[in-house]
Design an enzyme around this catalytic site. Structure first.
Site, PDB file in Angstrom:
ATOM      1  N   GLU A 287     -27.056 -19.417 -25.811  1.00 41.43           N
ATOM      2  CA  GLU A 287     -26.648 -18.045 -25.671  1.00 41.43           C
ATOM      3  C   GLU A 287     -25.155 -17.905 -25.888  1.00 41.43           C
ATOM      4  O   GLU A 287     -24.687 -16.680 -26.026  1.00 41.43           O
ATOM      5  CB  GLU A 287     -26.979 -17.782 -24.025  1.00 41.43           C
ATOM      6  N   HIS A 308     -41.080 -41.842 -29.997  1.00 44.14           N
ATOM      7  CA  HIS A 308     -42.499 -41.980 -30.339  1.00 44.14           C
ATOM      8  C   HIS A 308     -43.057 -40.595 -30.681  1.00 44.14           C
ATOM      9  O   HIS A 308     -44.270 -40.441 -31.032  1.00 44.14           O
ATOM     10  CB  HIS A 308     -43.199 -42.598 -29.178  1.00 44.14           C
ATOM     11  N   LYS A 422     -36.858  -7.711 -23.800  1.00 40.30           N
ATOM     12  CA  LYS A 422     -37.316  -7.091 -22.590  1.00 40.30           C
ATOM     13  C   LYS A 422     -37.663  -5.736 -22.900  1.00 40.30           C
ATOM     14  O   LYS A 422     -38.367  -5.085 -22.256  1.00 40.30           O
ATOM     15  CB  LYS A 422     -35.921  -7.327 -21.844  1.00 40.30           C
TER      16      LYS A 422
HETATM   17  O1  PA5 Z   1     -26.921 -16.645 -18.602  1.00 37.62           O
HETATM   18  C1  PA5 Z   1     -27.307 -15.470 -18.464  1.00 37.62           C
HETATM   19  O2  PA5 Z   1     -26.748 -14.601 -18.466  1.00 37.62           O
HETATM   20  C2  PA5 Z   1     -28.804 -15.289 -18.510  1.00 37.62           C
HETATM   21  O3  PA5 Z   1     -29.554 -16.421 -18.586  1.00 37.62           O
HETATM   22  C3  PA5 Z   1     -29.033 -14.812 -16.893  1.00 37.62           C
HETATM   23  O4  PA5 Z   1     -28.715 -15.858 -16.053  1.00 37.62           O
HETATM   24  C4  PA5 Z   1     -30.687 -14.606 -16.812  1.00 37.62           C
HETATM   25  O5  PA5 Z   1     -31.130 -13.632 -17.556  1.00 37.62           O
HETATM   26  C5  PA5 Z   1     -31.012 -14.207 -15.300  1.00 37.62           C
HETATM   27  O6  PA5 Z   1     -30.360 -12.986 -15.104  1.00 37.62           O
HETATM   28  P1  PA5 Z   1     -30.081 -12.370 -13.701  1.00 37.62           P
HETATM   29  O7  PA5 Z   1     -29.210 -13.392 -12.863  1.00 37.62           O
HETATM   30  O8  PA5 Z   1     -29.383 -10.942 -13.778  1.00 37.62           O
HETATM   31  O9  PA5 Z   1     -31.609 -12.180 -13.118  1.00 37.62           O
END
Ligand code: PA5
Length: 446
Positions: A287, A308, A422
């Site tokens: 990310e 394996h 989303k």
């Molecule tokens: O690292 C990030 O920003 C994302 O993985 C969020 O943690 C994830 O989408 C969950 O978001 P939130 O904490 O707003 O529910």
């Protein structure tokens, strides 16, 4: 020394002149991170967390965790992505992936809201049927669909079991400090709340209440986890010199691999307890770096299990990968291989040998085979699987990630790419305001 990076299994793949040349870029990126002058600098709170984390909140986490331990058999942690992976990674690493099945005086812990599976949620609900339950919903935004749905379901369960007032004592909310629907709702209902600081993004939040509350409920020493992270912070920040700082060396080596066509990094562990740690690491790097058409694809394996299944492609497939091995030097337990009179399997040459020694030989043999197959290996050794070592390792990878993102030329602290699915999902579900997109998407699905 809590952590050491050994470069002997990658050295022959690295051009010394290129390594020298990348130093100036690393010095610049290290400075940007420390001085807060790079992209995404509103999200650097994690860099100082181990030392300046809100003391009052830290104590409240410990107190809440004691209450939770006393009042429930099952603790359901609801969250996804950065609001889930860190806690699960630490619990499985320090305790065990079989934590729920072990004899212990802490509650079983289940993770919900990390997928949209009806079966998975129903199974956790049925596990909770005859048990005393507490829940911790974790969502910085408070609006993420997966945890929001799971929270509805578990809130209803608790209110049915204990009544509205009883449920109140069993619901813990970790969210944004002031903004956001979840905070407002929690205050109205009287739930205890913990904060995801504004300047800490989800994937960097394991050392806030996001990770610390569930980790503490599992009986893990959060003081030592923070101490490990604090020691790593001091080390990582001290110098950008590749020859003096293993964190910067890791950044240098992985970026040089990338520049030389190795666009896939495989995180390798020889212990199943690291599987969720690897998932945490994958989110952190995927990310943070995977944007603007750039990024090393983070993947992971547990050896010898995956030797394996993926052993063939790692040894012999497309040569676009390098491996990073995290090795825990001091095993927590030993197991001696028994002698067998009949020796049907021919294994008596191993009788009396500790299984950890067999695992180590498998590791050494694999590393040599893989480098012979042109898959360079970065080797990171940590002392043991204690809270201190893991806290150190978490911070080491976070800091490396921030610097590496800047070297790559991206903003390591945003995640614009995760919005696309989303929007489509909301449109297809008929969320008000998405009418036009719904029509267009349904047309494409015909
Ligand atoms: O690292 C990030 O920003 C994302 O993985 C969020 O943690 C994830 O989408 C969950 O978001 P939130 O904490 O707003 O529910």
């Amino acid at each position: 020394m809590t952590l050491r990076l050994k470069d002997k299994y990658i050295k022959s793949f690295v051009d010394e002149a290129e390594l020298k040349a990348i130093q100036s870029e690393i010095t610049c990126a290290h400075k940007q991170l420390l001085e807060g002058t790079g992209a995404g600098n509103a999200f650097l709170g994690w860099t100082t967390l181990p030392d300046d984390y809100d003391k009052e909140e830290f104590e409240r986490i410990k107190k809440a965790s004691e209450r939770i331990k006393k009042s429930c058999d099952v603790f359901v942690v609801i969250g996804i992505g950065g609001s889930y992976l860190g806690a699960r990674a630490v619990i499985e690493f320090i305790k065990s992936p079989l934590y729920n099945n072990l004899k212990k005086d802490t509650p079983d812990i289940y993770f919900a809201g990390c997928n949209i599976s009806a079966q998975y949620l129903n199974e956790i609900l049925s596990i909770c049927e005859d048990k005393d339950v507490c829940i911790n919903v974790i969502s910085k935004s408070g609006t993420t669909t997966e945890p929001a749905v799971a929270f509805r379901v578990f809130r209803a369960l608790l209110e049915k079991k204990y009544g509205k007032d009883g449920a109140k004592e069993r619901i813990f909310v970790t969210t944004d400090k002031a903004r956001g629907t979840l905070k407002k709702f929690a205050d109205e209902e009287g739930y205890e709340t913990f904060v995801v600081p504004d300047n800490v993004g989800g994937r960097f939040s394991v050392l806030t209440a996001v990770g610390l509350l569930p980790i503490s409920v599992a009986g893990i020493d959060i003081d030592m986890l923070m101490k490990g992270a604090s020691d790593a912070a001091q080390y990582c920040k001290a110098t950008a010199d590749i020859d003096k700082n293993d964190c910067m060396k890791y950044v240098a080596l992985r970026n040089l691999m990338y520049r030389n066509g190795k666009s896939l990094e495989v995180m390798v562990s020889y212990e199943p307890y690291a599987a969720m740690f690897n998932e945490w690491w994958k989110q952190l790097y995927g990310e943070s770096e995977g944007k603007d058409g750039k990024g090393i694809f983070p993947s992971s394996v547990i050896f010898s299990t995956d030797l394996h299944s993926l052993g063939q492609i790692l040894q012999d497939g497309q040569r676009n990968l390098f491996e990073t091995v995290v090795y825990v030097k001091e095993p927590a337990t030993k197991l001696e291989i028994p002698y067998d009179e009949a020796n049907v399997d021919g294994l008596n040459f191993l009788a009396g040998v500790d299984l950890n020694d067999v695992n180590n030989k498998a590791m050494k043999g694999t590393i040599l085979a893989h480098i012979d197959g042109n898959a360079p290996n970065i080797f990171i050794e940590i002392e043991d699987k204690s809270e201190h070592s893991l806290g150190y390792l978490l911070y080491f990878f976070e800091f490396a990630c921030g610097v590496s993102g800047y070297v790559l030329g991206v903003n390591p602290f945003d995640q614009p790419g995760v919005e696309a699915y989303k929007k489509n999902m909301f449109a297809l579900l008929g969320k008000p305001g998405y009418e036009e997109q719904k029509k267009a998407l349904e047309e494409r699905l015909k």
